[in-house]
Enzyme design. Sequence first.
Site, short mmCIF file in Angstrom:
data_model
loop_
_atom_site.label_atom_id
_atom_site.label_comp_id
_atom_site.label_asym_id
_atom_site.label_seq_id
_atom_site.Cartn_x
_atom_site.Cartn_y
_atom_site.Cartn_z
N GLU A 98 0.85 -1.20 0.00
CA GLU A 98 0.00 0.00 0.00
C GLU A 98 0.88 1.25 0.00
O GLU A 98 1.92 1.29 0.66
CB GLU A 98 -0.86 -0.05 1.27
CG GLU A 98 -1.91 1.03 1.37
CD GLU A 98 -2.81 0.86 2.60
OE1 GLU A 98 -3.22 -0.27 2.93
OE2 GLU A 98 -3.07 1.87 3.25
N ASP A 100 0.30 5.30 0.60
CA ASP A 100 -0.78 6.14 1.15
C ASP A 100 -0.51 7.63 1.20
O ASP A 100 0.53 8.05 1.71
CB ASP A 100 -0.92 5.84 2.65
CG ASP A 100 -1.66 4.58 2.95
OD1 ASP A 100 -2.41 4.14 2.09
OD2 ASP A 100 -1.46 4.06 4.06
N GLU A 102 -2.82 10.48 3.24
CA GLU A 102 -4.04 10.76 4.00
C GLU A 102 -3.97 12.23 4.40
O GLU A 102 -2.92 12.72 4.82
CB GLU A 102 -4.14 9.89 5.26
CG GLU A 102 -4.46 8.44 4.94
CD GLU A 102 -4.75 7.60 6.18
OE1 GLU A 102 -5.10 8.17 7.24
OE2 GLU A 102 -4.61 6.38 6.09
#
Length: 285
Positions: A98, A100, A102
């Site tokens: 993953e 990411d 955010e």
Amino acid sequence: MASTVYCMLLFPLLVMVVAFAGDLNKDFNITWGDGRANILNNGELLTLSLDKASGSGFQSKNEYLFGKIDMQLKLVPGNSAGTVTAYYLSSNGSSWDEIDYEFLGNLSGDPYILHTNVYTQGKGNREQQFYLWFDPTVDFHTYTIMWNPQRIIFSVDGTPVREFKNSEAIGVPYPKNQPMRIYSSLWNADDWATRGGRVKTDWTKAPFTASYRNFNAEACIWSSGASSCDQASSTSPNATSWLSQELDATGQERLKWVQKNYMIYNYCTDNNRFPQGLPPECNIS
Ligand SMILES: *[C@@H]1O[C@H](CO)[C@@H](O)[C@H](O)[C@H]1NC(C)=O
Ligand SMILES: *[C@@H]1O[C@H](CO)[C@@H](O)[C@H](O)[C@H]1NC(C)=O
Ligand SMILES: *[C@@H]1O[C@H](CO)[C@@H](O)[C@H](O)[C@H]1NC(C)=O
Ligand SMILES: *[C@@H]1O[C@H](CO)[C@@H](O)[C@H](O)[C@H]1NC(C)=O
């Protein structure tokens, strides 16, 4: 006859390698939120929203195994405390990979946090957090994930903010075998997002809305066990030059500038968290 051959060669190259900014309906499916996520203006704009009952989200139709992926986001304006807008690449299964971004909201006028992480084979704990050098709620800004076999570079408006290098040579798994989809969601995380959870979501300000546009992917699309780049790189090496991209001197300077002035958390300097020693990739520059 000759033109048929020509078309057969060019068609997959153009169509499969570069998804031109355009109709978001072609590249994404709304996956949850019961009407809170919408693709508008003939596919030019996508919006996610969050209210007390639910957030919302979308995912890419394609799976990718490496890519240089741009998306423009305009984050929840005003009082966005407690909200998180996640935008990431992820594979499946218990040892997933993953990559990411955010975006942690804040009270009006207080800074968003740009939170990043990289999971390899199900293991993350590689957070780096930044403030931004602009207000990400006023205009759209471009957030790029450049993921090739040697490195992952996170960039904001073309300025690199983080590089995660392939450190397999010292035993750190690197995401290179599992295709990923793009995912995004807007949700309530007021138990941790803003000032560590001390500032809660103000539901009188709902619905909260984040917007997306100008998706552009130069990417290897994974389909039925094959990569669109295998053919592309032999027919037209330039189309996949990003597959060996690295930071040039200017990029390295910019990265240092961001890390010096805007980085607020780096797992690689958090000795308290790793009493047995920092993760091995932290010891290479
Ligand atoms: C996207 O939606 C289409 C049409 O409903 C569906 O056929 C397809 O399987 C979906 N793909 C993903 C990855 O959700
Ligand atoms: C993950 O699993 C789903 C459902 O089994 C599948 O449709 C999808 O292609 C898999 N891969 C990724 C990268 O999401
Ligand atoms: C919100 O603003 C406060 C005060 O400036 C700051 O400490 C915090 O890092 C900001 N961001 C988040 C997501 O809490
Ligand atoms: C490929 O890239 C090189 C270097 O950037 C450039 O000189 C050359 O003209 C390009 N070739 C094509 C066919 O675009």
